[in-house]
Write a protein that holds these residues in place. Structure first.
Motif, PDB file in Angstrom:
ATOM      1  N   PHE A 155       0.858  -1.174   0.000  1.00 48.22           N
ATOM      2  CA  PHE A 155       0.000   0.000   0.000  1.00 48.22           C
ATOM      3  C   PHE A 155       0.896   1.225   0.000  1.00 48.22           C
ATOM      4  CE2 PHE A 155      -1.834   3.418   2.645  1.00 48.22           C
ATOM      5  CZ  PHE A 155      -2.830   3.831   1.769  1.00 48.22           C
ATOM      6  N   ASP A 156       0.722   2.092  -1.007  1.00 48.88           N
ATOM      7  CA  ASP A 156       1.481   3.336  -1.112  1.00 48.88           C
ATOM      8  C   ASP A 156       0.573   4.472  -0.653  1.00 48.88           C
ATOM      9  OD1 ASP A 156       2.974   5.545  -1.788  1.00 48.88           O
ATOM     10  OD2 ASP A 156       3.222   4.991  -3.894  1.00 48.88           O
ATOM     11  N   ALA A 157       0.920   5.083   0.477  1.00 44.95           N
ATOM     12  CA  ALA A 157       0.090   6.142   1.047  1.00 44.95           C
ATOM     13  C   ALA A 157       0.011   7.361   0.129  1.00 44.95           C
ATOM     14  CB  ALA A 157       0.633   6.559   2.420  1.00 44.95           C
ATOM     15  N   ASN A 158       1.042   7.592  -0.637  1.00 43.59           N
ATOM     16  CA  ASN A 158       1.033   8.721  -1.567  1.00 43.59           C
ATOM     17  C   ASN A 158       0.284   8.312  -2.835  1.00 43.59           C
ATOM     18  OD1 ASN A 158       1.668  11.258  -2.661  1.00 43.59           O
ATOM     19  ND2 ASN A 158       3.417  10.387  -3.735  1.00 43.59           N
ATOM     20  N   GLY A 159      -0.987   8.601  -2.901  1.00 40.32           N
ATOM     21  CA  GLY A 159      -1.804   8.223  -4.049  1.00 40.32           C
ATOM     22  C   GLY A 159      -2.757   7.084  -3.764  1.00 40.32           C
ATOM     23  N   GLU A 160      -2.687   6.527  -2.559  1.00 35.92           N
ATOM     24  CA  GLU A 160      -3.564   5.427  -2.149  1.00 35.92           C
ATOM     25  C   GLU A 160      -3.622   4.334  -3.220  1.00 35.92           C
ATOM     26  OE1 GLU A 160      -5.213   8.699  -1.919  1.00 35.92           O
ATOM     27  OE2 GLU A 160      -4.403   8.906   0.084  1.00 35.92           O
ATOM     28  N   GLU A 161      -2.457   3.806  -3.550  1.00 40.17           N
ATOM     29  CA  GLU A 161      -2.350   2.780  -4.576  1.00 40.17           C
ATOM     30  C   GLU A 161      -1.917   1.456  -3.950  1.00 40.17           C
ATOM     31  OE1 GLU A 161      -0.643   3.159  -8.877  1.00 40.17           O
ATOM     32  OE2 GLU A 161       1.019   2.667  -7.524  1.00 40.17           O
TER      33      GLU A 161
ATOM     34  N   LEU B 128       1.748  -8.332  -6.345  1.00 41.80           N
ATOM     35  CA  LEU B 128       2.684  -9.152  -7.116  1.00 41.80           C
ATOM     36  C   LEU B 128       2.445 -10.633  -6.838  1.00 41.80           C
ATOM     37  CD1 LEU B 128       5.392  -9.569  -8.742  1.00 41.80           C
ATOM     38  CD2 LEU B 128       6.514  -9.534  -6.509  1.00 41.80           C
ATOM     39  N   ASP B 129       2.386 -11.418  -7.915  1.00 46.01           N
ATOM     40  CA  ASP B 129       2.370 -12.879  -7.830  1.00 46.01           C
ATOM     41  C   ASP B 129       3.523 -13.372  -8.688  1.00 46.01           C
ATOM     42  OD1 ASP B 129       2.017 -15.597  -8.002  1.00 46.01           O
ATOM     43  OD2 ASP B 129      -0.068 -15.506  -8.653  1.00 46.01           O
TER      44      ASP B 129
ATOM     45  N   ASP C 208       0.176  -6.142 -10.744  1.00 43.60           N
ATOM     46  CA  ASP C 208      -0.826  -5.136 -11.084  1.00 43.60           C
ATOM     47  C   ASP C 208      -0.809  -4.027 -10.056  1.00 43.60           C
ATOM     48  OD1 ASP C 208      -2.363  -5.926 -13.483  1.00 43.60           O
ATOM     49  OD2 ASP C 208      -2.831  -7.717 -12.295  1.00 43.60           O
ATOM     50  N   ARG C 209      -1.295  -2.855 -10.476  1.00 42.58           N
ATOM     51  CA  ARG C 209      -1.480  -1.710  -9.588  1.00 42.58           C
ATOM     52  C   ARG C 209      -2.956  -1.357  -9.591  1.00 42.58           C
ATOM     53  NH1 ARG C 209       3.258   0.798  -8.177  1.00 42.58           N
ATOM     54  NH2 ARG C 209       5.075   0.178  -9.363  1.00 42.58           N
ATOM     55  N   PHE C 210      -3.476  -1.052  -8.403  1.00 43.05           N
ATOM     56  CA  PHE C 210      -4.892  -0.729  -8.259  1.00 43.05           C
ATOM     57  C   PHE C 210      -5.049   0.586  -7.509  1.00 43.05           C
ATOM     58  CE2 PHE C 210      -4.366  -5.327  -8.213  1.00 43.05           C
ATOM     59  CZ  PHE C 210      -5.270  -5.742  -9.178  1.00 43.05           C
ATOM     60  N   ASN C 211      -5.908   1.483  -8.030  1.00 45.32           N
ATOM     61  CA  ASN C 211      -6.291   2.673  -7.283  1.00 45.32           C
ATOM     62  C   ASN C 211      -7.252   2.177  -6.221  1.00 45.32           C
ATOM     63  OD1 ASN C 211      -7.741   4.930  -6.288  1.00 45.32           O
ATOM     64  ND2 ASN C 211      -7.225   6.077  -8.126  1.00 45.32           N
ATOM     65  N   MET C 212      -6.952   2.449  -4.962  1.00 42.47           N
ATOM     66  CA  MET C 212      -7.743   1.893  -3.867  1.00 42.47           C
ATOM     67  C   MET C 212      -9.193   2.358  -3.900  1.00 42.47           C
ATOM     68  SD  MET C 212      -5.758  -0.089  -2.153  1.00 42.47           S
ATOM     69  CE  MET C 212      -6.392  -0.148  -0.510  1.00 42.47           C
TER      70      MET C 212
END
Length: 143
Positions: free
Chosen positions: A61-67, A71-72, A105-109
């Motif tokens: 979880f990246d707090a800057n941007g809530e992303e 990874l698998d 993948d990256r997901f916008n929370m």
């Protein structure tokens, strides 16, 4: 022992490793302040098969941007599954979600109101699982 009993025992005792079908899993749970978002905290949950020198499934979880970065890297046919819980400043659960991938993948929370922004100071908890086999435990971050 049924899988539900193994998962329940793991959740209660918070073990750093668990076994399933002759596989022993190691885990890592991290929470770290971020220099970009002074009030935020990043969170990371990792799980890997003992004997490997790197994580195989990871949720960040990246707090800057809530992303959320998921990874698998296991290549076993099981998806990496991230469970996410968002709590307001009073500690009330306001959102839950589940994300999965078979690669990276990256997901916008996002948020329940669809604004795509988690309010500052809200706690974000994440967990990474190997399919329906086992989970790492809960890492805590802050938006």
């Amino acid at each position: 022992m049924p899988l539900s009993a193994v998962a329940a025992a793991f959740a209660i005792f918070g073990s750093a490793s668990t076994a399933h079908a002759a596989i022993t899993w190691d885990t890592s749970i991290l929470s770290m302040r971020t220099s970009i978002d002074s009030d935020g905290a990043d969170a990371k949950a990792e799980i890997w098969e003992r004997g490997y020198s790197y994580w195989e499934n990871e949720a960040n979880f990246d707090a800057n941007g809530e992303e959320l970065r998921l990874l698998d890297d296991r290549q076993d046919g099981q998806l990496a599954i991230a469970q996410v819980w968002v709590y307001n400043k009073s500690g009330t659960l306001v959102d839950t979600d589940t994300f999965s991938t078979g690669s990276v993948d990256r997901f916008n929370m996002g948020t329940p109101d669809g604004s795509g922004d988690i309010p500052e100071g809200y706690e974000v908890r994440i967990n990474i699982c190997v399919g329906n086999i086992t989970c790492a435990g809960t890492a805590k971050g802050r938006a």
